[in-house]
Design an enzyme around this catalytic site. Structure first.
Site, PDB file in Angstrom:
ATOM      1  N   LYS A   1      98.292   2.937  40.419  1.00 55.11           N
ATOM      2  CA  LYS A   1      97.407   2.811  41.575  1.00 55.11           C
ATOM      3  C   LYS A   1      96.425   1.651  41.429  1.00 55.11           C
ATOM      4  O   LYS A   1      96.015   1.048  42.426  1.00 55.11           O
ATOM      5  CB  LYS A   1      96.630   4.117  41.778  1.00 55.11           C
ATOM      6  CG  LYS A   1      97.399   5.183  42.558  1.00 55.11           C
ATOM      7  CD  LYS A   1      97.532   4.792  44.018  1.00 55.11           C
ATOM      8  CE  LYS A   1      98.204   5.900  44.821  1.00 55.11           C
ATOM      9  NZ  LYS A   1      98.380   5.498  46.234  1.00 55.11           N
ATOM     10  N   ARG A   2      96.050   1.331  40.207  1.00 53.94           N
ATOM     11  CA  ARG A   2      95.060   0.267  40.034  1.00 53.94           C
ATOM     12  C   ARG A   2      95.613  -1.098  40.442  1.00 53.94           C
ATOM     13  O   ARG A   2      94.859  -2.050  40.653  1.00 53.94           O
ATOM     14  CB  ARG A   2      94.564   0.217  38.588  1.00 53.94           C
ATOM     15  CG  ARG A   2      95.576  -0.254  37.574  1.00 53.94           C
ATOM     16  CD  ARG A   2      94.978  -0.338  36.179  1.00 53.94           C
ATOM     17  NE  ARG A   2      95.946  -0.735  35.186  1.00 53.94           N
ATOM     18  CZ  ARG A   2      96.800   0.090  34.599  1.00 53.94           C
ATOM     19  NH1 ARG A   2      96.794   1.369  34.929  1.00 53.94           N
ATOM     20  NH2 ARG A   2      97.668  -0.345  33.697  1.00 53.94           N
TER      21      ARG A   2
END
Length: 462
Positions: free
Chosen positions: A249-250
């Site tokens: 997700k980052r």
């Protein structure tokens, strides 16, 4: 002749993302290339996180990508059921058979005992592993009515794997320790459930990520203990981000749901994902074309970096190749104007769009009257902008037909009469006609609007 059968076995704990879609895609392509079957199995034994709505989203995402399956929970098949939670009795029977044969045993150790064992091993510098303290218990030994797990009795041996990407790999089973195959809740562990289901569903090949490589020796030992035939395994390196760490997700929004919402077409997504660890050649290819070129031997043993710009490039090509009718539907422009007018505008602007949202933004000012924002209105209220807009309107009224030559002559005339140039010359015209700072070339804007509509819009901002 062996019938090739591959499977995709996601857990319904969230939306599909690029990593597990690549797994599905490669299994689908291999089955298609070999004239085999692609199977969908839902591994929903994580009862705390598995949701039926996530299962439905898996169906939706795979179908959107064009990855249809021959058998699955929604279709049935000769090896039903295809939802792992519905196969508990099958798993339990296989485990009890191993217990009876002395290849597994009931373990009555409590959570606290196991935590104490782990802490003692770590403090003494030993790798944590179960010490086999319940291994000597017979099938009917142990405290009555006490909860228990079933542990696999790991034989001491070298486990060899002929991997499709990595070649021959060897593991020492002595570092594994006896592991749980049935939990105290009666649910099979991942390694045990996957083995039993792969065998009974006649899966011949498994293509999956390198994060499963450590599971493979355990699974091969179970296959051997049960006397079942193991599939051929291929482990592909994980997808990484620009910082070379596993994609997460980052790094951005990489679920298929999010990618779809950003205006990407399924064929662009498939082509971008297909290049993660494989090179099928240049160009936007169909699923059938990708399948015709697919080969396990050509998969890379190196990690693959997801390239968002490559996805956007494929998407731009996909938009260019799409029919106007399809783009009208996907862009939700069917109600903005007549089909004929929408088609005329989309044909003119689609070359500038790299996603469906951008396509809609480019087309909308020509299909509906633009509504200017506060900043754009303020810019057009500047005296120089009003003068430029008026000069363009007057120049336009003096020409018969808008073409490339007429546009150039008009720009030069306004430039001479206003002493403006660059953005101060052209931006007011664009804002007055489209309400936006960006878009297709201004000559194309005037051509799409036509002389009368262009004059009408310019008059509002003089």
């Amino acid at each position: 002749m062996t019938v090739i059968r591959t499977r995709f076995a996601p857990s319904p704990t969230g939306r599909l993302h690029i990593g597990n879609v690549r797994t599905a895609l490669f299994n689908w392509l291999f089955a298609k290339a070999m004239g085999g079957s692609f199977i969908l199995r839902i591994e929903d034994t994580d009862t705390a996180r598995s949701l039926f709505e996530h299962e439905l989203s898996i169906y939706e995402d795979l179908k959107w990508l064009g990855l249809e399956w021959a058998e699955g929970p929604d279709k049935g098949g000769d090896f039903s059921p295809y939802r792992q939670s519905e196969r508990k009795s099958v798993h339990k029977a296989a485990a009890l058979r191993l217990v009876t044969e002395g290849k597994a045993y009931k373990c009555y150790c409590t959570k606290e005992q196991l935590e104490d064992l782990k802490a003692a091993q770590v403090s003494s510098g030993m790798p944590p592993r179960y010490d086999g303290r319940c291994r000597g218990l017979g099938p009917n030994d142990g405290p009555k009515n006490a909860p228990f797990t079933v542990r696999f009795h790991v034989p001491e041996k070298d486990v060899r794997i002929e991997d499709g990407v990595h070649g021959l790999l060897a593991f020492d089973s002595r570092v594994i320790g006896d592991f749980v195959i049935i939990g105290s809740d009666g649910i099979a562990s991942y390694n045990f459930g996957a083995v039993v289901d792969d065998a009974l569903m006649a899966i011949t090949h498994v293509i999956r990520g390198d994060d499963h490589l450590s599971n493979t020796p355990r699974q091969l030992l179970i296959f051997e203990a049960l006397g079942l035939h193991a599939p051929k395994y291929t482990h592909i390196p994980l997808v990484v981000g620009p910082d070379k760490t596993p994609l997460s997700k980052r790094h951005g929004s990489f679920s298929i749901e999010e990618i779809r919402a950003q205006g990407f077409l399924p064929e662009a997504v498939v082509n971008a994902i297909a290049r993660l660890g494989w090179n099928p050649g240049e160009g936007l290819l169909t699923l059938d074309e990708l399948a015709a070129r697919f080969s396990i031997e050509k998969l890379s043993a190196s990690p693959s970096e997801f390239d968002a710009e490559r996805l956007r490039s494929f998407n731009k090509a996909a938009i260019q190749k799409s029919t106007t009718e399809r783009l009208i539907e996907l862009s939700s422009l069917s109600t903005a104007a007549s089909p004929e007018e929408a088609a005329r505008v989309l044909d003119a602007v689609k070359g500038n769009a790299s996603d469906l949202n951008e396509l809609k933004e480019l087309a909308t000012p020509f299909l509906t009257e633009p509504v200017l924002g506060v900043e754009e209105t303020k810019e057009l209220s500047e005296p120089y902008a009003k003068a430029v807009v008026k000069a363009f309107r007057q120049a336009l009224e003096g020409i018969d037909e808008i073409d490339a030559d007429a546009y150039k002559a008009m720009v030069e005339a306004v430039k001479a009469s206003t002493n403006e140039k660059g953005k101060r010359l052209l931006l007011p015209l664009r804002l007055a006609l489209t309400g936006s700072h960006a878009g297709i070339e201004l000559a194309g804007v005037l051509s799409l609007l036509g002389k009368e509509r262009t004059i009408e819009r310019l008059k509002r901002y003089e």
